[in-house]
Design an enzyme around this catalytic site. Structure first.
Site, PDB file in Angstrom:
ATOM      1  N   ARG A   3       0.818  -1.214   0.000  1.00 33.42           N
ATOM      2  CA  ARG A   3       0.000   0.000   0.000  1.00 33.42           C
ATOM      3  C   ARG A   3       0.851   1.262   0.000  1.00 33.42           C
ATOM      4  O   ARG A   3       0.357   2.335  -0.350  1.00 33.42           O
ATOM      5  CB  ARG A   3      -1.007  -0.026   1.159  1.00 33.42           C
ATOM      6  N   GLU A  46       6.354 -10.094  15.730  1.00 32.50           N
ATOM      7  CA  GLU A  46       5.934 -10.605  17.030  1.00 32.50           C
ATOM      8  C   GLU A  46       6.226 -12.112  17.120  1.00 32.50           C
ATOM      9  O   GLU A  46       6.754 -12.598  18.103  1.00 32.50           O
ATOM     10  CB  GLU A  46       4.436 -10.331  17.230  1.00 32.50           C
TER      11      GLU A  46
HETATM   12  P1  AMP Z   1       4.854  -2.616  11.153  1.00 30.86           P
HETATM   13  O1  AMP Z   1       4.310  -3.360  12.321  1.00 30.86           O
HETATM   14  O2  AMP Z   1       4.930  -1.129  11.398  1.00 30.86           O
HETATM   15  O3  AMP Z   1       6.175  -3.178  10.680  1.00 30.86           O
HETATM   16  O4  AMP Z   1       3.805  -2.824   9.989  1.00 30.86           O
HETATM   17  C1  AMP Z   1       3.943  -3.836   9.044  1.00 30.86           C
HETATM   18  C2  AMP Z   1       3.200  -3.506   7.744  1.00 30.86           C
HETATM   19  O5  AMP Z   1       1.850  -3.861   7.912  1.00 30.86           O
HETATM   20  C3  AMP Z   1       3.252  -2.056   7.315  1.00 30.86           C
HETATM   21  O6  AMP Z   1       3.395  -2.011   5.898  1.00 30.86           O
HETATM   22  C4  AMP Z   1       1.898  -1.510   7.732  1.00 30.86           C
HETATM   23  O7  AMP Z   1       1.432  -0.593   6.782  1.00 30.86           O
HETATM   24  C5  AMP Z   1       1.004  -2.738   7.780  1.00 30.86           C
HETATM   25  N1  AMP Z   1       0.111  -2.726   8.935  1.00 30.86           N
HETATM   26  C6  AMP Z   1       0.415  -3.114  10.188  1.00 30.86           C
HETATM   27  N2  AMP Z   1      -0.634  -3.007  11.009  1.00 30.86           N
HETATM   28  C7  AMP Z   1      -1.648  -2.525  10.255  1.00 30.86           C
HETATM   29  C8  AMP Z   1      -3.003  -2.173  10.522  1.00 30.86           C
HETATM   30  N3  AMP Z   1      -3.539  -2.291  11.752  1.00 30.86           N
HETATM   31  N4  AMP Z   1      -3.754  -1.706   9.503  1.00 30.86           N
HETATM   32  C9  AMP Z   1      -3.237  -1.585   8.266  1.00 30.86           C
HETATM   33  N5  AMP Z   1      -1.969  -1.894   7.952  1.00 30.86           N
HETATM   34  C10 AMP Z   1      -1.174  -2.354   8.924  1.00 30.86           C
END
Ligand code: AMP
Length: 173
Positions: free
Chosen positions: A61, A98
């Site tokens: 995205r 995680e």
């Molecule tokens: P992160 O935990 O920051 O490494 O997020 C991992 C990926 O998943 C990133 O590209 C975020 O945009 C996506 N992502 C994580 N959590 C969400 C959520 N609750 N809603 C939408 N996208 C998410």
């Protein structure tokens, strides 16, 4: 058009893609000409005249608004992808989730010393992906000028993992 209207357009989907995750669905925002234009305007505004040479967008995205940001800034666009998707030689970075690990890649010749990079994703959650993208950019000798996110999920403190880098989040939810 206000940030509140942007925030109201984000659809929270419970338990997607797995139980316990509140997924932030940006497709209603993308589908609205006015909201889409406003989101790009707010993402870009701190970075005009900052000499950004490239926007790095994180799969998948981060490609949508990232390419629009690059166009507005007159910068190039570079995709960061999940392992095994890019056709050329890559730089790669593994990072902890995680449960388990994940790996992202960028083409090894995508950036060079002197390049000034803005890293974009739609959402920062735990920050692991964005931090790994920063490591990839710096590993190729380029500078991470800042990060720009549409949404920061504040309860997860992802921004703290970005090592004090400049961070712009349009919506803090
Ligand atoms: P992160 O935990 O920051 O490494 O997020 C991992 C990926 O998943 C990133 O590209 C975020 O945009 C996506 N992502 C994580 N959590 C969400 C959520 N609750 N809603 C939408 N996208 C998410």
């Amino acid at each position: 058009m206000t940030s509140a209207e942007l925030a109201a357009s984000i659809r929270s989907v419970p338990d997607f893609p797995e139980p316990g995750i509140q997924f932030k669905d940006i497709t209603p925002l993308l589908a609205s000409p006015d909201l889409l234009r406003q989101a790009v305007r707010l993402l870009v505004s701190p970075f005009e005249n900052r000499g950004i040479t490239h926007v790095v967008g994180i799969e998948s995205r981060g490609f949508i608004l990232g390419a629009m940001i690059a166009d507005e800034l007159g910068s190039g666009f570079i995709p960061v992808r999940k392992e095994g998707k890019l056709p050329w030689q890559t730089a790669r970075k593994s990072y902890d989730l995680e449960y388990g690990t994940d790996c992202i890649e960028m083409h090894a010749d995508a950036l060079k010393p002197g390049d000034r990079v803005l890293i974009h994703d739609d959402v920062i959650a735990t920050g692991g992906t964005a931090a790994a993208a920063g490591d990839l950019v710096r590993g190729l000798g380029a500078e991470v000028v800042a990060y720009a996110f549409l949404i920061s999920l504040e309860a997860l403190n992802g921004i703290e993992r970005l090592g004090g880098a400049e961070v712009h989040a349009v919506l803090r939810l």
